[in-house]
Design a protein around this motif. Structure first.
Motif, PDB file in Angstrom:
ATOM      1  N   MET A   1      36.625  -3.339 -68.127  1.00 26.11           N
ATOM      2  CA  MET A   1      37.543  -4.414 -68.405  1.00 26.11           C
ATOM      3  C   MET A   1      37.368  -4.880 -69.852  1.00 26.11           C
ATOM      4  N   VAL A   2      38.483  -5.061 -70.545  1.00 27.64           N
ATOM      5  CA  VAL A   2      38.474  -5.536 -71.925  1.00 27.64           C
ATOM      6  C   VAL A   2      38.930  -6.990 -71.925  1.00 27.64           C
ATOM      7  N   GLU A   3      38.155  -7.831 -72.608  1.00 32.36           N
ATOM      8  CA  GLU A   3      38.455  -9.262 -72.629  1.00 32.36           C
ATOM      9  C   GLU A   3      38.164  -9.829 -74.009  1.00 32.36           C
ATOM     10  N   THR A   4      39.037 -10.726 -74.462  1.00 32.88           N
ATOM     11  CA  THR A   4      38.822 -11.436 -75.722  1.00 32.88           C
ATOM     12  C   THR A   4      38.680 -12.913 -75.413  1.00 32.88           C
ATOM     13  N   VAL A   5      37.612 -13.519 -75.948  1.00 35.11           N
ATOM     14  CA  VAL A   5      37.311 -14.929 -75.681  1.00 35.11           C
ATOM     15  C   VAL A   5      37.002 -15.629 -77.001  1.00 35.11           C
ATOM     16  N   ASP A   6      37.544 -16.825 -77.159  1.00 30.06           N
ATOM     17  CA  ASP A   6      37.220 -17.649 -78.324  1.00 30.06           C
ATOM     18  C   ASP A   6      35.841 -18.259 -78.117  1.00 30.06           C
ATOM     19  N   ARG A   7      34.977 -18.115 -79.102  1.00 35.01           N
ATOM     20  CA  ARG A   7      33.643 -18.721 -79.093  1.00 35.01           C
ATOM     21  C   ARG A   7      33.566 -19.707 -80.264  1.00 35.01           C
ATOM     22  N   PRO A   8      34.154 -20.903 -80.096  1.00 35.60           N
ATOM     23  CA  PRO A   8      34.200 -21.849 -81.211  1.00 35.60           C
ATOM     24  C   PRO A   8      32.827 -22.213 -81.763  1.00 35.60           C
ATOM     25  N   ASP A   9      31.797 -22.205 -80.926  1.00 38.48           N
ATOM     26  CA  ASP A   9      30.451 -22.521 -81.403  1.00 38.48           C
ATOM     27  C   ASP A   9      29.935 -21.458 -82.376  1.00 38.48           C
ATOM     28  N   HIS A  10      30.497 -20.253 -82.331  1.00 42.12           N
ATOM     29  CA  HIS A  10      30.139 -19.178 -83.272  1.00 42.12           C
ATOM     30  C   HIS A  10      31.232 -18.943 -84.314  1.00 42.12           C
ATOM     31  N   ARG A  11      32.329 -19.705 -84.209  1.00 47.74           N
ATOM     32  CA  ARG A  11      33.485 -19.561 -85.094  1.00 47.74           C
ATOM     33  C   ARG A  11      34.001 -18.122 -85.117  1.00 47.74           C
ATOM     34  N   ARG A  12      34.134 -17.574 -83.906  1.00 46.32           N
ATOM     35  CA  ARG A  12      34.693 -16.228 -83.823  1.00 46.32           C
ATOM     36  C   ARG A  12      35.253 -15.968 -82.423  1.00 46.32           C
ATOM     37  N   TYR A  13      36.175 -15.036 -82.392  1.00 51.71           N
ATOM     38  CA  TYR A  13      36.637 -14.482 -81.126  1.00 51.71           C
ATOM     39  C   TYR A  13      35.781 -13.258 -80.863  1.00 51.71           C
ATOM     40  N   GLU A  14      35.407 -13.072 -79.608  1.00 56.17           N
ATOM     41  CA  GLU A  14      34.603 -11.911 -79.226  1.00 56.17           C
ATOM     42  C   GLU A  14      35.380 -11.067 -78.230  1.00 56.17           C
ATOM     43  N   LEU A  15      35.396  -9.777 -78.479  1.00 56.71           N
ATOM     44  CA  LEU A  15      36.008  -8.823 -77.566  1.00 56.71           C
ATOM     45  C   LEU A  15      34.890  -8.083 -76.861  1.00 56.71           C
ATOM     46  N   THR A  16      34.958  -8.061 -75.535  1.00 53.95           N
ATOM     47  CA  THR A  16      33.942  -7.346 -74.771  1.00 53.95           C
ATOM     48  C   THR A  16      34.599  -6.238 -73.958  1.00 53.95           C
ATOM     49  N   VAL A  17      33.835  -5.180 -73.737  1.00 50.63           N
ATOM     50  CA  VAL A  17      34.242  -4.077 -72.878  1.00 50.63           C
ATOM     51  C   VAL A  17      33.203  -4.001 -71.770  1.00 50.63           C
ATOM     52  N   ASP A  18      33.646  -4.251 -70.576  1.00 52.52           N
ATOM     53  CA  ASP A  18      32.735  -4.277 -69.422  1.00 52.52           C
ATOM     54  C   ASP A  18      31.520  -5.166 -69.683  1.00 52.52           C
ATOM     55  N   GLY A  19      31.773  -6.318 -70.310  1.00 53.95           N
ATOM     56  CA  GLY A  19      30.724  -7.289 -70.564  1.00 53.95           C
ATOM     57  C   GLY A  19      29.875  -7.041 -71.799  1.00 53.95           C
ATOM     58  N   VAL A  20      30.138  -5.951 -72.524  1.00 52.86           N
ATOM     59  CA  VAL A  20      29.363  -5.608 -73.718  1.00 52.86           C
ATOM     60  C   VAL A  20      30.179  -5.983 -74.952  1.00 52.86           C
ATOM     61  N   ALA A  25      36.190 -11.295 -84.405  1.00 53.95           N
ATOM     62  CA  ALA A  25      36.998 -11.746 -85.536  1.00 53.95           C
ATOM     63  C   ALA A  25      36.510 -13.148 -85.887  1.00 53.95           C
ATOM     64  N   THR A  26      35.935 -13.294 -87.079  1.00 50.74           N
ATOM     65  CA  THR A  26      35.423 -14.600 -87.500  1.00 50.74           C
ATOM     66  C   THR A  26      36.552 -15.413 -88.130  1.00 50.74           C
ATOM     67  N   TYR A  27      36.426 -16.722 -87.999  1.00 50.89           N
ATOM     68  CA  TYR A  27      37.480 -17.601 -88.506  1.00 50.89           C
ATOM     69  C   TYR A  27      36.915 -18.948 -88.924  1.00 50.89           C
ATOM     70  N   ARG A  28      37.761 -19.684 -89.653  1.00 48.87           N
ATOM     71  CA  ARG A  28      37.536 -21.100 -89.958  1.00 48.87           C
ATOM     72  C   ARG A  28      38.733 -21.849 -89.391  1.00 48.87           C
ATOM     73  N   LEU A  29      38.473 -22.920 -88.702  1.00 51.37           N
ATOM     74  CA  LEU A  29      39.539 -23.736 -88.131  1.00 51.37           C
ATOM     75  C   LEU A  29      39.547 -25.067 -88.854  1.00 51.37           C
ATOM     76  N   SER A  30      40.726 -25.452 -89.341  1.00 50.06           N
ATOM     77  CA  SER A  30      40.875 -26.727 -90.041  1.00 50.06           C
ATOM     78  C   SER A  30      42.182 -27.354 -89.571  1.00 50.06           C
ATOM     79  N   GLY A  31      42.055 -28.347 -88.717  1.00 47.13           N
ATOM     80  CA  GLY A  31      43.261 -28.968 -88.160  1.00 47.13           C
ATOM     81  C   GLY A  31      44.047 -27.955 -87.351  1.00 47.13           C
ATOM     82  N   ARG A  32      45.296 -27.747 -87.734  1.00 47.73           N
ATOM     83  CA  ARG A  32      46.187 -26.811 -87.039  1.00 47.73           C
ATOM     84  C   ARG A  32      46.263 -25.471 -87.768  1.00 47.73           C
ATOM     85  N   ARG A  33      45.280 -25.191 -88.629  1.00 48.79           N
ATOM     86  CA  ARG A  33      45.250 -23.935 -89.390  1.00 48.79           C
ATOM     87  C   ARG A  33      44.014 -23.128 -89.030  1.00 48.79           C
ATOM     88  N   ILE A  34      44.229 -21.832 -88.835  1.00 48.90           N
ATOM     89  CA  ILE A  34      43.101 -20.931 -88.586  1.00 48.90           C
ATOM     90  C   ILE A  34      43.118 -19.861 -89.669  1.00 48.90           C
TER      91      ILE A  34
END
Length: 98
Positions: A1-20, A25-34
């Motif tokens: 299973m492939v899943e993408t989850v936002d991890r705001p505490d790490h400032r990144r989205y993480e994609l996992t394959v079978d839990g791995v 994708a790292t990001y900076r969030l400022s108001g309504r801008r990413i």
């Protein structure tokens, strides 16, 4: 299973394959801008279309959350150029050619 989850505490989205962890994708969030800074899929997961899946997922999430996108990450910028349906999310009129 492939899943993408936002991890705001790490400032990144993480994609996992079978839990791995298979990409992020790292990001900076400022108001309504990413601002997407960097996208990476380790070599062990290359060639499976995971970077494309990650780019699509993060942009779909930005749209769902009503965020404007600043694509400093060259991969996200190139994905938007190849998929113009995401162009309306971009702050300003141009996508970085980085």
């Amino acid at each position: 299973m492939v899943e993408t989850v936002d991890r705001p505490d790490h400032r990144r989205y993480e994609l996992t394959v079978d839990g791995v962890l298979a990409g992020w994708a790292t990001y900076r969030l400022s108001g309504r801008r990413i601002t997407f800074i960097h996208t990476e899929v380790p070599p062990a997961f290359a060639g499976r279309g995971l970077a494309q899946r990650l780019a699509r997922d993060v942009l779909d999430d930005a749209r769902a959350r009503g965020l404007r996108v600043r694509p400093l990450c060259p991969y996200i910028a190139s994905y938007i150029r190849a998929h113009p349906a995401y162009q309306d999310l971009v702050i300003g009129s141009e996508v970085s050619h980085g």
